[in-house]
Write an enzyme that holds these catalytic residues in place. Structure first.
Site, short mmCIF file in Angstrom:
data_model
loop_
_atom_site.label_atom_id
_atom_site.label_comp_id
_atom_site.label_asym_id
_atom_site.label_seq_id
_atom_site.Cartn_x
_atom_site.Cartn_y
_atom_site.Cartn_z
N SER A 147 4.88 -3.27 -19.96
CA SER A 147 5.18 -2.16 -19.05
C SER A 147 6.67 -1.83 -19.08
O SER A 147 7.06 -0.67 -18.99
CB SER A 147 4.75 -2.51 -17.62
OG SER A 147 5.52 -3.57 -17.09
N ASP A 169 -2.90 -9.60 2.14
CA ASP A 169 -3.98 -10.36 2.77
C ASP A 169 -4.43 -11.58 1.97
O ASP A 169 -5.62 -11.87 1.85
CB ASP A 169 -5.17 -9.47 3.06
CG ASP A 169 -5.96 -9.94 4.28
OD1 ASP A 169 -5.32 -10.32 5.27
OD2 ASP A 169 -7.21 -9.94 4.23
N HIS A 338 -10.88 -7.23 4.20
CA HIS A 338 -9.99 -7.99 3.30
C HIS A 338 -9.39 -7.08 2.22
O HIS A 338 -8.26 -7.30 1.79
CB HIS A 338 -10.78 -9.12 2.66
CG HIS A 338 -9.98 -9.94 1.70
ND1 HIS A 338 -8.75 -10.48 2.01
CD2 HIS A 338 -10.23 -10.29 0.42
CE1 HIS A 338 -8.28 -11.14 0.97
NE2 HIS A 338 -9.15 -11.03 -0.02
#
Length: 370
Positions: A147, A169, A338
């Site tokens: 990248s 989370d 979640h």
């Protein structure tokens, strides 16, 4: 020097049951109207999809399906700004970041790269059973370098610097506690779906994904088509009964009918069904390695850190102490499951954009009102 930001979400517990607020992207329905569960294409959210080939010590091993930014072509097509390397959770794919990508790119100058981890999505590897944290970390590192080189059109690999880390989370303590019930949760899921639409509908109604738009684009990366022979008792019975009746009425054609009955008994109806892209129940030996030491590793990163949680009760002891000492920024996004970045992509994008601008990694786009 290239600025990189890692976001990581790993499945640490079963999804919270459906309920609560939805993203505004969720379809609003009037009386008598049904939700649209038809799949959405990745091209509505990402600008391009590329295969990145990397090599291990024994030669080529993996071909990543990498989807760089973005849907909004009126901007720079993601060619400028800091790179956000997005990592999905277990069983998901890069498509879980689709809606978030469109939102974050509308807010700040950035370039996004969302990758399918090995054995997930459209990534192809020779050893798809090796899902150890060490192996996946090496995979991510290679795409991380790609990248950077791609961003600056480098012909040779160059040193890559990570400027910040965001975790969504995932907390070591609560994740480790949830592992004991994970197999039961996986067994409770349907093993097959009759269509992608059926899988999307299940994901929304079960509460796995609370945002309909996100489910429509991301579930296609979680399931795969599998064609296998399926016995259809109803069809077989009707065929047999018809043949028996025909034999009784036309005994002179008995030999011919017996031949037809044999052929019909051997015929098996083929039906296209969909199953999970990866069987997570078979990856149990790696679960502990995914989460063990995660909190300490997060706290030890010498860069600005952001932790986004669906609830304050998810903090473990190490992170609670670290948060009190100001070692990272934390923000709670309540009434989410979640899959926070799928349930509330705009809230996650707002939190991340503000974080990046505050640390001077980028700037808000001209005309965007924060």
């Amino acid at each position: 020097m290239e600025k990189q930001l890692h976001l990581n979400v790993l499945a640490s517990r079963p999804p919270v049951p459906e309920g609560g607020l939805q993203s505004r992207s969720k379809m609003r329905m009037g009386p008598g109207r049904k939700r649209d569960f038809s799949p959405l294409s990745w091209s509505e959210y990402f600008e391009a999809m590329e295969d990145v080939e990397v090599e291990n010590n024994n030669g080529k091993d993996i071909s990543f399906n990498v989807a760089p930014i973005s849907v909004l072509l009126i901007y720079s097509s993601g060619q400028h700004g800091p790179v956000l390397l997005l990592l999905h959770g277990g069983g998901h794919s890069a498509l879980s970041w689709a809606v978030f990508t469109a939102v974050i790119y509308s807010r700040i100058n950035c370039r996004v790269v969302a990758m399918d981890l090995r054995a997930h999505g459209d990534t192809k590897v020779k050893n798809s059973d090796d899902l150890s944290a060490e192996t996946m970390a090496k995979d991510i590192g290679k795409v991380h370098g790609w990248s950077y080189s791609s961003s600056y059109r480098c012909s040779k690999p160059r040193a890559v610097v990570t400027w910040s880390v965001c975790v969504i989370d995932v907390v070591e303590g609560t994740a480790m506690d949830a592992l004991n019930s994970m197999q039961n949760f996986l067994r409770s899921r349907p093993k097959t779906f009759k269509s992608v639409e059926n899988a999307i509908e299940w994901s929304v109604k079960s509460g796995q994904i609370r945002n309909v738009e996100s489910a429509r684009v991301s579930m296609g990366g979680q399931v795969k088509k599998c064609e296998e022979p399926l016995n259809s008792p109803g069809v077989s019975k009707s065929i047999s009964d018809g043949i028996i009746e025909e034999e009784e009425e036309e005994e002179e054609e008995g030999e011919s009918n017996h031949k037809r009955k044999k052929e019909d008994d051997q015929e098996v109806k083929k039906e296209t069904i969909y199953t999970w892209q990866i069987d997570l129940s078979k990856t149990e030996k790696y679960w502990e390695g995914w989460f063990s030491g995660l909190s300490a590793l997060f706290l030890s990163c010498p860069v600005p850190k952001l932790l986004l949680l669906a609830g304050v009760d998810r903090l473990d002891k190490d992170l609670t102490i670290g948060q009190m000492q100001g070692k990272f920024q934390m923000q709670v996004l309540p009434q989410c499951g979640h899959a926070v970045h799928e349930d509330a992509p705009e809230k996650v994008a707002d939190a991340l954009a503000s974080f990046m601008v505050r640390h001077k990694f980028t700037e808000f786009k001209e005309g965007f009102l924060c």
